[in-house]
Scaffold this active site. Structure first.
Site, PDB file in Angstrom:
ATOM      1  N   ASP A  14      15.855  20.048  -6.502  1.00  0.00           N
ATOM      2  CA  ASP A  14      14.495  19.791  -7.029  1.00  0.00           C
ATOM      3  C   ASP A  14      13.514  20.974  -6.989  1.00  0.00           C
ATOM      4  OD1 ASP A  14      15.758  17.369  -7.067  1.00  0.00           O
ATOM      5  OD2 ASP A  14      14.256  16.270  -5.935  1.00  0.00           O
ATOM      6  N   ASP A  56      14.414  15.807 -10.073  1.00  0.00           N
ATOM      7  CA  ASP A  56      13.760  14.526 -10.114  1.00  0.00           C
ATOM      8  C   ASP A  56      13.407  14.296 -11.575  1.00  0.00           C
ATOM      9  OD1 ASP A  56      13.369  12.827  -7.986  1.00  0.00           O
ATOM     10  OD2 ASP A  56      11.300  13.428  -7.603  1.00  0.00           O
ATOM     11  N   HIS A  58      11.870  11.321 -13.556  1.00  0.00           N
ATOM     12  CA  HIS A  58      11.331   9.954 -13.541  1.00  0.00           C
ATOM     13  C   HIS A  58      10.827   9.482 -14.895  1.00  0.00           C
ATOM     14  CE1 HIS A  58      11.608   9.844  -9.240  1.00  0.00           C
ATOM     15  NE2 HIS A  58      10.665  10.736  -9.015  1.00  0.00           N
ATOM     16  N   HIS A  65       7.764   3.996  -6.273  1.00  0.00           N
ATOM     17  CA  HIS A  65       7.712   5.434  -5.994  1.00  0.00           C
ATOM     18  C   HIS A  65       6.345   6.052  -6.319  1.00  0.00           C
ATOM     19  CE1 HIS A  65       9.827   9.078  -4.935  1.00  0.00           C
ATOM     20  NE2 HIS A  65       9.477   9.670  -6.059  1.00  0.00           N
ATOM     21  N   HIS A  72       4.763  12.442 -10.533  1.00  0.00           N
ATOM     22  CA  HIS A  72       5.388  13.772 -10.572  1.00  0.00           C
ATOM     23  C   HIS A  72       6.711  13.711 -11.318  1.00  0.00           C
ATOM     24  CE1 HIS A  72       7.151  11.658  -7.150  1.00  0.00           C
ATOM     25  NE2 HIS A  72       8.239  12.349  -7.423  1.00  0.00           N
ATOM     26  N   LYS A  96      18.112  12.639 -11.338  1.00  0.00           N
ATOM     27  CA  LYS A  96      18.035  11.440 -10.482  1.00  0.00           C
ATOM     28  C   LYS A  96      16.634  10.858 -10.547  1.00  0.00           C
ATOM     29  CE  LYS A  96      16.998  14.317  -6.525  1.00  0.00           C
ATOM     30  NZ  LYS A  96      15.601  13.870  -6.391  1.00  0.00           N
ATOM     31  N   CYS A 140      14.334  14.602  -0.287  1.00  0.00           N
ATOM     32  CA  CYS A 140      15.548  14.694  -1.102  1.00  0.00           C
ATOM     33  C   CYS A 140      16.637  15.558  -0.468  1.00  0.00           C
ATOM     34  CB  CYS A 140      15.196  15.187  -2.495  1.00  0.00           C
ATOM     35  SG  CYS A 140      14.248  13.958  -3.410  1.00  0.00           S
TER      36      CYS A 140
HETATM   37  C1  VGL Z   1      10.741  14.348  -3.295  1.00  0.00           C
HETATM   38  C2  VGL Z   1       8.845  13.329  -2.541  1.00  0.00           C
HETATM   39  C3  VGL Z   1       8.834  12.480  -3.624  1.00  0.00           C
HETATM   40  C4  VGL Z   1      11.777  15.389  -3.114  1.00  0.00           C
HETATM   41  C5  VGL Z   1      10.763  13.515  -4.389  1.00  0.00           C
HETATM   42  O1  VGL Z   1      12.275  15.948  -4.107  1.00  0.00           O
HETATM   43  O2  VGL Z   1      12.110  15.669  -1.949  1.00  0.00           O
HETATM   44  N1  VGL Z   1       9.783  14.243  -2.392  1.00  0.00           N
HETATM   45  N2  VGL Z   1       9.790  12.590  -4.531  1.00  0.00           N
END
Ligand code: VGL
Length: 195
Positions: A14, A56, A58, A65, A72, A96, A140
């Site tokens: 990420d 990530d 979404h 979430h 984000h 993901k 993550c």
């Molecule tokens: C993540 C917070 C929210 C990450 C993803 O990539 O670690 N952290 N969503």
């Protein structure tokens, strides 16, 4: 000291604009670690190790979430793109967090363009060792490392402690995450120990 070879997969977690300073969920060291991440991946390429990047990814609406996190990494937005300084050529990309009902923290929930799950891809390539780096340490990255050492997976799992960045919503979160991972069998190393 560890020596990379074809049994290793480097999983870069990420490293996206929204997780870097200035992004929707920017973490303090998000950009700083990119140089080291690029170095490790350049070495990995030289040694024939597999290179994976997760993102990530979404949908606009995430039921739980986006209640606990600022919005984000929405698919197709600049925030969801990899940071421009991250070298991603030759990486296999796993996305993901596409299910609006789930959080999608773990890289092992990710799917590549062929809709293949990460574990299947790693197995297909005969991977025995996984080295994690990226963002965010206690979310993550930790979810991925814990899944990698979980029963039945049996990967020897490494975490590069100078190429990760934490949210640290509460002081000490990163430290606790590192301890949890170490207790679970994750081996903590620094990039200078990688050959
Ligand atoms: C993540 C917070 C929210 C990450 C993803 O990539 O670690 N952290 N969503």
């Amino acid at each position: 000291m560890i020596e990379l070879d074809r049994s290793f997969a480097i999983v870069t977690v990420d490293v996206q604009n929204d997780f870097c300073p200035g992004g929707a969920l920017g973490v303090a060291n998000g950009r700083k670690i990119i140089t080291k991440i690029n170095e490790v991946n350049a070495l990995a390429e030289e040694k024939g190790a597999l290179r994976v990047a997760t993102r990530d990814w979404h949908p606009q609406i995430m039921e739980e979430h986006f209640k606990i996190w600022p919005v984000h990494c929405v698919q197709g937005t600049p925030g969801a793109e990899f940071h421009p300084e991250l070298m991603t050529e030759g990486f296999e990309i796993f996305s993901k967090g596409m299910d609006p009902k789930e959080h999608g923290y773990s890289p092992f929930e990710g799917r590549n363009e062929q809709r293949q799950i990460l574990n299947e891809y790693l197995q297909q390539h005969g991977i025995e060792n996984i080295l994690f780096l990226g963002i965010a340490t206690e979310h993550c990255v930790k979810a991925g490392a814990m899944d990698a050492v979980a029963e039945g997976r049996r990967y020897q799992t490494f975490l590069t402690t100078d190429a990760i960045a934490a949210v640290n919503a509460t002081a000490g979160d990163e430290k606790r995450a590192l301890k949890d991972m170490q207790d679970a069998g994750v081996i903590l190393i620094e990039t200078r120990e990688i050959r």
